[in-house]
Design an enzyme around this catalytic site. Structure first.
Site, PDB file in Angstrom:
ATOM      1  N   ASP A  38       1.463  18.669 -11.952  1.00 20.43           N
ATOM      2  CA  ASP A  38       1.571  17.264 -12.327  1.00 20.43           C
ATOM      3  C   ASP A  38       2.494  16.571 -11.339  1.00 20.43           C
ATOM      4  O   ASP A  38       3.413  17.192 -10.795  1.00 20.43           O
ATOM      5  CB  ASP A  38       2.123  17.113 -13.759  1.00 20.43           C
ATOM      6  CG  ASP A  38       1.769  15.770 -14.364  1.00 20.43           C
ATOM      7  OD1 ASP A  38       0.819  15.706 -15.174  1.00 20.43           O
ATOM      8  OD2 ASP A  38       2.427  14.771 -14.024  1.00 20.43           O
ATOM      9  N   THR A 124     -13.178  11.685 -18.173  1.00 23.32           N
ATOM     10  CA  THR A 124     -14.351  10.912 -18.568  1.00 23.32           C
ATOM     11  C   THR A 124     -14.766   9.962 -17.455  1.00 23.32           C
ATOM     12  O   THR A 124     -13.947   9.191 -16.944  1.00 23.32           O
ATOM     13  CB  THR A 124     -14.053  10.108 -19.840  1.00 23.32           C
ATOM     14  OG1 THR A 124     -13.669  11.009 -20.875  1.00 23.32           O
ATOM     15  CG2 THR A 124     -15.284   9.326 -20.278  1.00 23.32           C
ATOM     16  N   CYS A 264      -9.829   6.604 -25.080  1.00 20.87           N
ATOM     17  CA  CYS A 264     -11.268   6.928 -25.076  1.00 20.87           C
ATOM     18  C   CYS A 264     -12.147   5.795 -25.579  1.00 20.87           C
ATOM     19  O   CYS A 264     -12.876   5.186 -24.814  1.00 20.87           O
ATOM     20  CB  CYS A 264     -11.526   8.184 -25.910  1.00 20.87           C
ATOM     21  SG  CYS A 264     -10.992   9.709 -25.126  1.00 20.87           S
TER      22      CYS A 264
END
Length: 428
Positions: A38, A124, A264
């Site tokens: 990260d 996504t 989302c």
């Protein structure tokens, strides 16, 4: 050339240690040598100390992942042979896909990839993005040829922040690969940690499309119920009573009105509509649902203002308490919270808003939205109280203690239908 290793020789690198990446790194770290990477030093430091501020992984699970280590140095990933990308895919201010984190991760991969390696994306995206955006970047920087020197897969994340019942191993995983052999490898890799099993899609594009419509469908279902709430409010009918009555039929879907935020549902539909418009199709229903859901914060604020006006609580010194800021209950996730829409609309009326949220990180809230939540609201201080998020702390307070935070005849508006209809002044 084929995949150069088998499962027993897999060395996994997870790129991005947020709500999606960390649970994945932990599960793989129980079975395989795994490196979590990260770019945030505070994030890596806290994980090395055995703490997860997102509260998605328990300390005991961090300890159980005995083969998991963490790094801030991308070059440490070079020892891996299977890479999984779990970076954010947000939208910009124009509601267009922002692929900057994904492109950055692809450049990182291009600098460390070796022949025979496999790259799996979980972020996504719209159908085609993996092979149209990410792969060319990797090829350009690495000098390797796709499906000859390296291979790809796509396995969409299905993490539900704050959900203790549905955890990564217990959620069926969709998998895919760029060649039949790569697809079988990707499927076997996930099957080794996912107890609920896997579903192998025929192509990366099919898996990408499956992910993006999961949340588009939910968005549209909620938009329908939100529109019904707008209609029933004008008719003077309580929406919850209507939904409870309709819900007695076995096939009625149990959606509820509310704010639609998070990483989302409030974002993914824009990825699909972006791609649709690229190919010359204007998606009417999806965008109509998005517009309706995006307008619910302003609608709630307008309802509160009307109730305050009728009760004589609206004036130059009016104060409103907003209970909850995160995008959902019992979760510290502030990403794309639409509570900020209520606050912005009320502030446009010149009303001072105090925000109290026992789950939200005050520094993060201030950094992301310019909002500094207060630690404890004082009693009898507010002209209106908006219950925006149904944290268990607010439920445990009960309606009388919540009302005690307001002045005499203060308005209590319940966005989340936490309390009984006759105990509040208004609700969705």
């Amino acid at each position: 050339m084929a995949v150069s290793f088998t499962l027993d020789r897999a060395r996994i690198g997870i790129i991005g240690l947020g709500y999606v990446g960390l649970p994945l790194a932990v599960e793989f770290g129980k079975v395989y040598p795994t490196l979590g990477f990260d770019i945030s030093k505070p994030r890596v430091d806290e994980l090395r100390s055995g703490r997860d501020s997102s509260l998605e992984v328990e300390p005991a699970d961090l300890i159980a992942a005995t083969q998991l280590s963490y790094s801030l140095d991308a070059q440490d990933l070079a020892d891996c042979n299977c890479y999984i990308v779990t970076v954010p895919t947000p939208i910009n201010e124009h509601k267009q896909p922002d692929l900057t984190p994904l492109e950055s991760a692809s450049r990182t991969l291009g600098g460390i990839l070796s022949a025979g390696d496999v790259v799996i994306f979980e972020s996504t995206v719209y159908p085609g993005a993996t092979e149209e955006v990410c792969i060319p970047i990797i090829e350009s920087i690495s000098g390797l040829v796709y499906n000859q020197d390296f291979f790809a897969g796509y396995s969409p994340e299905r993490i539900n922040p704050g959900d203790r019942a549905h955890r990564l191993p217990t959620i069926k995983k969709v998998t895919s690969g760029s060649t039949p052999e790569a697809a079988r490898f990707v499927d076997a890799l996930y099957a080794s940690i996912i107890t609920a099993g896997t579903h192998l899609a025929s192509s990366i594009r099919v898996a990408e499309a499956a992910k993006v419509i999961e949340n588009t469908q939910r968005d549209l279902n909620i938009a329908l119920i939100n529109e019904l709430a707008l209609i029933f409010n004008r008719l003077g009918i309580d929406t919850q009573e209507v939904l409870e009555a309709a819900g007695t039929k076995w096939n009625f879907l149990p959606f509820r009105p509310g704010l639609v935020g998070g990483h989302c549902i409030g974002v993914d539909p824009y990825y699909l509509t972006h791609k649709a418009q690229q190919i010359g199709y204007n998606p009417e229903i999806i965008l109509a649902g998005r517009r309706l859901n995006d307008g619910m914060g302003a609608y709630v604020a307008g309802q509160v203002i009307k109730l305050m006006t009728r009760r004589g609580r609206l004036g130059p010194d009016s104060r409103i308490l907003i209970l909850g800021l995160t995008f959902k209950e019992n979760c510290p996730d502030l990403r794309n919270t639409r509570v900020v829409d209520i606050i912005a609309e009320l502030q446009d009326y010149g009303i001072r808003c105090d925000v109290h949220d026992p789950w939200a990180n005050p520094a993060e809230a201030e950094h992301e939205y310019g909002i500094r939540p207060i630690a404890e609201p004082q009693e009898a201080c507010y002209d209106a109280i908006v219950l925006a998020v149904a944290h268990h702390q607010f439920a445990e307070m009960g309606v009388e203690r919540v009302r005690a935070l307001g002045k005499t005849d203060a308005i209590l508006y319940d966005v989340k239908q936490l309390f009984q209809r006759d105990a509040v002044d208004g609700r969705l």
